[in-house]
Structure formats: C-alpha cells, structure tokens
Design a protein around this motif. Structure first.
Motif, mmCIF file in Angstrom:
data_model
loop_
_atom_site.group_PDB
_atom_site.id
_atom_site.type_symbol
_atom_site.label_atom_id
_atom_site.label_comp_id
_atom_site.label_asym_id
_atom_site.label_seq_id
_atom_site.Cartn_x
_atom_site.Cartn_y
_atom_site.Cartn_z
ATOM 1 N N LYS A 1 0.805 -1.223 0.000
ATOM 2 C CA LYS A 1 0.000 0.000 0.000
ATOM 3 C C LYS A 1 0.830 1.261 0.000
ATOM 4 O O LYS A 1 0.333 2.322 -0.329
ATOM 5 N N PHE A 2 2.083 1.145 0.408
ATOM 6 C CA PHE A 2 2.916 2.327 0.586
ATOM 7 C C PHE A 2 4.232 2.202 -0.188
ATOM 8 O O PHE A 2 5.302 2.427 0.350
ATOM 9 N N ARG A 3 4.132 1.866 -1.463
ATOM 10 C CA ARG A 3 5.332 1.695 -2.287
ATOM 11 C C ARG A 3 6.199 2.950 -2.280
ATOM 12 O O ARG A 3 7.415 2.869 -2.317
ATOM 13 N N TYR A 4 5.564 4.101 -2.191
ATOM 14 C CA TYR A 4 6.319 5.355 -2.179
ATOM 15 C C TYR A 4 7.237 5.432 -0.956
ATOM 16 O O TYR A 4 8.293 6.063 -1.014
ATOM 17 N N LEU A 5 6.859 4.791 0.159
ATOM 18 C CA LEU A 5 7.730 4.786 1.337
ATOM 19 C C LEU A 5 8.982 3.949 1.099
ATOM 20 O O LEU A 5 10.065 4.294 1.586
ATOM 21 N N VAL A 6 8.832 2.855 0.362
ATOM 22 C CA VAL A 6 10.002 2.039 0.022
ATOM 23 C C VAL A 6 10.947 2.863 -0.841
ATOM 24 O O VAL A 6 12.165 2.888 -0.611
ATOM 25 N N ARG A 7 10.385 3.553 -1.811
ATOM 26 C CA ARG A 7 11.214 4.381 -2.688
ATOM 27 C C ARG A 7 11.841 5.542 -1.918
ATOM 28 O O ARG A 7 12.984 5.920 -2.157
ATOM 29 N N ALA A 8 11.104 6.099 -0.958
ATOM 30 C CA ALA A 8 11.662 7.166 -0.118
ATOM 31 C C ALA A 8 12.812 6.632 0.725
ATOM 32 O O ALA A 8 13.820 7.327 0.934
#
Length: 197
Positions: free
Chosen positions: A173-180
C-alpha cells in the motif's frame, strides 16, 4: 492502536536509526577473529547497514526470484571477495566502490529500477566483491578468520531480511515509502562520501 503497516514502517525506521553508528567499517577498528565479532561487524558501520537493507528493499520491489536470488548473490560473492582479501589479492578503489554502492543501491530503490534478475545479480555481485574484499583484508591469518566470515555472512543475511520484510510490508500500500527509503539510502551514501556523516 497503530495499523500493521504503520508499525512495520516505524520498526524499520527504528532499526535504521539504531544502526546509525559511525562508518568505521573498513579500518580494522576491532579484532576480527571470532564469529561474534564478524556478526557484529556489519552492524558497526552505516555503510554496511544501508547497503544490506537497500539490497533487500530492491529485491522486495522486484519480487519473484529476486527476493532470494539477489541477497544470495550478494552473500555468495561477498564471501568470494572475503576469501580473496584473506589471500591478500589487491582490488583497486575498494573504499570508493563501497561508498558508491550505498548511493547506487539507494538510487536503484528510489527509482524502482526494474532490471532482469540476472542483470540485477551482476550489479549486486560487483559491489559485493568489494565489500567482501575489504573485510577479508582485515581478517588475521588464522582459523578464526573463517569464524569471522561466517558471522559476517549471517549478519548480512539478516540485514537483507530486514530490507525484504520492510519492502514487502510497505510495498503493498505504501510503495512510495520504500522508494523514499531508497532515496534516504542514497543521501546517506552521499553524506558518507563527503564526510558529512
């Protein structure tokens, strides 16, 4: 009560913060003749922790065979590099290459670079060889060096596992957090290279 994903993200951040020790990973700061010292060594430098977790995050983003193949490639080739280091086989640009690996793996995660599993394994292997060689050169010429390398390999596997668990837990749900987190890894690498961290 916090949602499960938030707890996982908080735990991942806590692990990264706790591991933010000075990056003295390659200067022979401590004895390198025991399993316990080898196990603790990857946890003693921010460069190690960051790269190992970033490899796990990248594997989680890729999914499929990469989840086991990429960490296995890193650990296997790192041990080869360690053996070459123990045999005093010189490698050029080891320290700059290690710092470059922190930035590179951070960017691979931040940009969600989708390489084929084999190509990703080659990239990982090149950097793993440098990491292993740096540590192999620190091992004394004794049977204890094998214990040290076994400890180092196990700790590396566990750090990859932290990255994989965080990546899989967050990417649903939070792929952007992995990328961050990948961007943070790259920033740490730049900070280490500039001596700011």
């Amino acid at each position: 009560m916090l949602p499960s994903m938030t707890r996982k993200a908080a735990l991942s951040a806590l692990l990264l913060a706790a591991a933010a020790a000075p990056a003295y990973a390659h200067v022979g700061v401590d004895s390198t003749s025991s399993f316990a010292t080898g196990f603790g060594h990857p946890l003693s430098g921010l460069d190690h922790v960051t790269v190992m977790i970033a490899v796990g995050l990248w594997a989680a983003l890729k999914g499929g065979r990469a989840i086991w193949a990429w960490p296995a490639a890193f650990v296997g080739v790192m041990l080869i590099g360690g053996t070459l280091g123990m045999l005093h086989v010189p490698f050029p640009f080891v320290e700059p290459g290690i710092l470059a690996s922190v930035v590179a793996f951070g960017l691979l995660v931040a940009l969600a670079v989708d390489l084929p599993v084999a190509a990703g394994s080659v990239v990982i292997a090149l950097f793993a060889l440098l990491h292993g060689n740096a540590h192999g050169t620190e091992v004394p010429e004794s049977a204890g060096g094998l214990d040290y390398m076994a400890g180092f390999a196990l700790a590396t596997v566990l750090l990859h596992g932290v990255g994989i668990a965080a990546g899989l837990g967050l990417s649903l749900k939070f792929r952007y957090l992995v990328r961050a987190a990948g961007a943070a890894c790259a920033a740490i690498g730049v900070g280490l290279a500039l001596g700011a961290i």
